[in-house]
Design a protein around this motif. Structure first.
Motif, PDB file in Angstrom:
ATOM      1  N   ILE A  35       0.855  -1.187   0.000  1.00 15.60           N
ATOM      2  CA  ILE A  35       0.000   0.000   0.000  1.00 15.60           C
ATOM      3  C   ILE A  35       0.892   1.238   0.000  1.00 15.60           C
ATOM      4  O   ILE A  35       1.729   1.400   0.905  1.00 15.60           O
ATOM      5  N   PRO A  36       0.771   2.118  -0.987  1.00 15.88           N
ATOM      6  CA  PRO A  36       1.609   3.330  -1.012  1.00 15.88           C
ATOM      7  C   PRO A  36       1.236   4.271   0.126  1.00 15.88           C
ATOM      8  O   PRO A  36       0.102   4.256   0.612  1.00 15.88           O
ATOM      9  N   TYR A  57      -4.763  12.432  -8.024  1.00 12.33           N
ATOM     10  CA  TYR A  57      -3.564  12.366  -7.169  1.00 12.33           C
ATOM     11  C   TYR A  57      -3.464  11.005  -6.489  1.00 12.33           C
ATOM     12  O   TYR A  57      -2.390  10.370  -6.486  1.00 12.33           O
ATOM     13  N   LEU A  58      -4.560  10.557  -5.902  1.00  8.79           N
ATOM     14  CA  LEU A  58      -4.529   9.335  -5.097  1.00  8.79           C
ATOM     15  C   LEU A  58      -4.517   8.073  -5.949  1.00  8.79           C
ATOM     16  O   LEU A  58      -3.752   7.135  -5.679  1.00  8.79           O
ATOM     17  N   MET A  59      -5.343   8.037  -6.991  1.00  8.80           N
ATOM     18  CA  MET A  59      -5.400   6.826  -7.791  1.00  8.80           C
ATOM     19  C   MET A  59      -4.128   6.600  -8.591  1.00  8.80           C
ATOM     20  O   MET A  59      -3.736   5.460  -8.862  1.00  8.80           O
ATOM     21  N   SER A  60      -3.435   7.683  -8.949  1.00  8.47           N
ATOM     22  CA  SER A  60      -2.186   7.528  -9.697  1.00  8.47           C
ATOM     23  C   SER A  60      -1.132   6.792  -8.879  1.00  8.47           C
ATOM     24  O   SER A  60      -0.204   6.195  -9.443  1.00  8.47           O
ATOM     25  N   TYR A  66      -1.218   3.922 -15.944  1.00 13.24           N
ATOM     26  CA  TYR A  66      -2.137   4.927 -16.456  1.00 13.24           C
ATOM     27  C   TYR A  66      -1.447   6.290 -16.349  1.00 13.24           C
ATOM     28  O   TYR A  66      -0.862   6.611 -15.304  1.00 13.24           O
ATOM     29  N   SER A  67      -1.566   7.104 -17.378  1.00 15.28           N
ATOM     30  CA  SER A  67      -0.949   8.430 -17.327  1.00 15.28           C
ATOM     31  C   SER A  67      -1.819   9.396 -16.528  1.00 15.28           C
ATOM     32  O   SER A  67      -3.029   9.185 -16.374  1.00 15.28           O
ATOM     33  N   ASN A 231     -13.372  -6.704  -7.723  1.00 18.87           N
ATOM     34  CA  ASN A 231     -12.491  -6.050  -8.692  1.00 18.87           C
ATOM     35  C   ASN A 231     -11.780  -4.876  -8.018  1.00 18.87           C
ATOM     36  O   ASN A 231     -12.427  -4.004  -7.428  1.00 18.87           O
ATOM     37  N   TRP A 232     -10.449  -4.847  -8.107  1.00 18.61           N
ATOM     38  CA  TRP A 232      -9.699  -3.761  -7.478  1.00 18.61           C
ATOM     39  C   TRP A 232     -10.131  -2.395  -8.005  1.00 18.61           C
ATOM     40  O   TRP A 232     -10.067  -1.392  -7.286  1.00 18.61           O
ATOM     41  N   GLY A 233     -10.599  -2.344  -9.240  1.00 12.83           N
ATOM     42  CA  GLY A 233     -11.073  -1.094  -9.800  1.00 12.83           C
ATOM     43  C   GLY A 233     -12.315  -0.560  -9.116  1.00 12.83           C
ATOM     44  O   GLY A 233     -12.689   0.602  -9.322  1.00 12.83           O
ATOM     45  N   ARG A 234     -12.957  -1.381  -8.288  1.00  8.95           N
ATOM     46  CA  ARG A 234     -14.072  -0.918  -7.464  1.00  8.95           C
ATOM     47  C   ARG A 234     -13.588  -0.375  -6.131  1.00  8.95           C
ATOM     48  O   ARG A 234     -14.110   0.616  -5.615  1.00  8.95           O
ATOM     49  N   VAL A 235     -12.600  -1.034  -5.537  1.00  6.31           N
ATOM     50  CA  VAL A 235     -12.131  -0.635  -4.204  1.00  6.31           C
ATOM     51  C   VAL A 235     -11.357   0.676  -4.254  1.00  6.31           C
ATOM     52  O   VAL A 235     -11.529   1.551  -3.405  1.00  6.31           O
ATOM     53  N   LEU A 236     -10.493   0.823  -5.266  1.00 10.50           N
ATOM     54  CA  LEU A 236      -9.607   1.982  -5.328  1.00 10.50           C
ATOM     55  C   LEU A 236     -10.356   3.316  -5.291  1.00 10.50           C
ATOM     56  O   LEU A 236      -9.987   4.204  -4.497  1.00 10.50           O
ATOM     57  N   PRO A 237     -11.405   3.548  -6.105  1.00  5.67           N
ATOM     58  CA  PRO A 237     -12.083   4.845  -6.026  1.00  5.67           C
ATOM     59  C   PRO A 237     -12.737   5.095  -4.672  1.00  5.67           C
ATOM     60  O   PRO A 237     -12.982   6.254  -4.309  1.00  5.67           O
ATOM     61  N   GLN A 238     -13.001   4.030  -3.905  1.00  8.14           N
ATOM     62  CA  GLN A 238     -13.597   4.220  -2.588  1.00  8.14           C
ATOM     63  C   GLN A 238     -12.579   4.749  -1.583  1.00  8.14           C
ATOM     64  O   GLN A 238     -12.945   5.464  -0.644  1.00  8.14           O
ATOM     65  N   ILE A 239     -11.322   4.417  -1.764  1.00 10.44           N
ATOM     66  CA  ILE A 239     -10.287   4.967  -0.883  1.00 10.44           C
ATOM     67  C   ILE A 239     -10.296   6.496  -0.970  1.00 10.44           C
ATOM     68  O   ILE A 239     -10.104   7.197   0.035  1.00 10.44           O
ATOM     69  N   VAL A 240     -10.562   7.005  -2.170  1.00 16.88           N
ATOM     70  CA  VAL A 240     -10.484   8.451  -2.413  1.00 16.88           C
ATOM     71  C   VAL A 240     -11.417   9.218  -1.493  1.00 16.88           C
ATOM     72  O   VAL A 240     -11.037  10.254  -0.924  1.00 16.88           O
TER      73      VAL A 240
END
Length: 495
Positions: A35-36, A57-60, A66-67, A231-240
């Protein structure tokens, strides 16, 4: 950054692979190798940003393939004013001097799943391109109410995708069912399942693990992917939104950087509170993570005892999105708490599958006690919470948020902890109008669409436009399938 399966840390993939295919081939959940962490001044930097900028900022930090320009475009479209009725996207509302509500229902389906499911289609389609995948993604979703509509809305008419949602027959609210069955889009499908959410979720997992079906679909030009929180793509935006909420409270002078903030989350599948745990691991000064359950209190028992046991009665409650006995995302927490000990996690999951229960080690239980607290309430308590918050604070909440409010009250009474607390408000009360009106003293509330108008008239609170606009929409889907025949429904859709 590589992502590993919770059941085999040697099975690695770049983030594009984790998002494109959702579930690891061994049945595990893809999770970041590490975890960063936020730099020392990051929260002050984020404090002055918009929600969209914070998301980039956070998802990058997790999406190294992803750019920044890609992510900026995705966030602008996913969280723009045409999707969310509040420019803050996930605003924080003051309930009282120590309680704050994180409102996650200002999106197109009026539930917290929008924060992830408006972003996931962009992440997924980009991942397919990065992976060189030419087959059409068939997105399978099991829903306890809100994920289904959120996924349908996010993926409607997205090129290179088909989406099929399964929901428990008689296990969602009338408004949730209407939202799904009137869904527009040429690439969407909806079907109810005879059984409960766990039956639907188990059926979807069985389809994913069927090699013959995967090969059959591959020959027809399809591959399976998921929009569930596996799917990790679901969890990541929730961290934001947890990081964003802390920054908002700093900006508004409620918190100084470094002040503790407890979080109370109504959850059934554990994904929402797991995102709070990851935010804390990144360096956000979150304190106690309070897991709030309804009468299906398998998570509360687990956190309090260290034993996960789904062998218990299943209840249909007024908070249906939490009517779950198999909490899939808990596997990611076990991965973290065992320091990536895949054989140990695999043993827990095998025991859950074979026996319906498992007991974690003493070391894992110590970590649970250090990070989490838990409480649950039944429907009567949830209704009392709705009435109390409305009468005392003039703040209208839905039954899921009410479960969190009641759990927080129990926690504070037990511990005396007066730490400021963020209560996660997961859905608009208008999605559950009859239950809310019963809580407010209406003996025989109107059911169905008319409940939206009745609740608005009763409280003077305007209904969200996406719900008010359901009137007159055509029913497109009405099919029902037995749980053992869900694969046949997939084949039928993909003819």
């Amino acid at each position: 950054m590589y992502y590993v399966s919770t059941r085999d840390k040697l099975r690695k993939t770049p983030v594009a692979g984790a998002i494109a295919y959702g579930l690891a081939p061994d049945g595990g959940l893809y999770t970041p190798e590490a975890i960063p962490t936020l730099a020392g001044n990051a929260l002050n930097t984020l404090k002055s940003m918009t929600y969209q900028q914070r998301a980039v900022y956070l998802m990058s930090m997790y999406l190294d393939s992803y750019s920044a320009s890609e992510l900026a475009g995705f966030c602008s479209r996913a969280y723009g004013p045409e999707k969310f009725d509040d420019a803050r996207v996930a605003p924080v509302r003051t309930v009282d001097e120590t309680t704050y509500a994180l409102e996650l229902w200002h999106g197109p389906t009026c539930a917290f799943k929008d924060l992830a499911l408006q972003m996931l289609p962009y992440l997924l389609t980009a991942a397919l391109q990065k992976e060189g995948e030419r087959k059409t993604a068939c997105i399978l979703v099991a829903t306890s109410g809100d994920t289904g509509k959120g996924a349908l809305e996010g993926f409607k008419d997205v090129a290179g995708t088909r989406i099929l949602v399964f929901y428990p027959k008689d296990g969602v609210s009338a408004i949730q069912e209407l939202q799904m069955n009137t869904q527009e889009g040429a690439n969407v499908g909806v079907c109810s399942v005879v059984g409960n959410f766990d039956d639907a979720q188990t059926g979807v997992k069985r389809i994913f693990s069927d090699p013959e079906l995967r090969e059959e679909l591959a020959q027809r030009g399809f591959f399976l992917s998921s929009a569930n929180s596996i799917n990790w793509g679901r969890v990541l935006p929730q961290i934001v939104y947890y990081v964003s909420a802390y920054c908002d409270l700093m900006r508004d002078g409620v918190l100084e950087k470094g002040d503790k903030l407890n979080v109370c989350v109504p959850t059934g599948n554990f994904g929402n509170i797991l995102a709070a745990y990851y935010a804390k691991q990144m360096g956000v000064p979150l304190g106690r993570l309070i897991c709030a359950s309804n009468q299906n209190n398998v998570l509360t028992d687990f956190i309090q005892t260290g034993t996960y046991d789904r062998n218990r009665p299943f209840y249909n409650t007024i908070s249906p999105s939490m009517d779950i006995l198999i909490s899939s995302n808990l596997e990611r927490l076990l991965h973290a708490f065992t320091c990536g000990d895949a054989p140990q996690v695999r043993d827990y999951m095998d025991r859950l599958s074979a026996e319906g229960r498992y007991q974690v080690s003493g070391e894992v239980k110590k970590k649970l006690d250090r990070e989490f607290a838990a409480a649950f309430c039944d429907d009567a308590q949830a209704k009392r919470a709705i009435a109390k918050v409305w009468n005392e604070k003039h703040y209208l909440i839905d039954p899921h948020t009410a479960v969190a409010m009641d759990a927080l009250e129990q926690y504070r009474a037990k511990t005396g902890d007066a730490t400021p607390t963020l209560v996660v408000s997961t859905a608009s009360p208008f999605k559950f109008g009859p239950a809310v009106m019963e809580a407010l003293g209406v003996a025989e509330p109107i059911r169905g669409l008319e409940s939206i108008r009745q609740l608005s008239d009763l409280t003077g609170v305007a209904a969200p436009a996406p719900l008010a606009s359901l009137a007159g929409k055509q029913i497109r889907f009405s099919g029902t399938v037995e749980k053992d025949h869900m694969a046949d429904k997939v084949r039928e859709m993909l003819k």
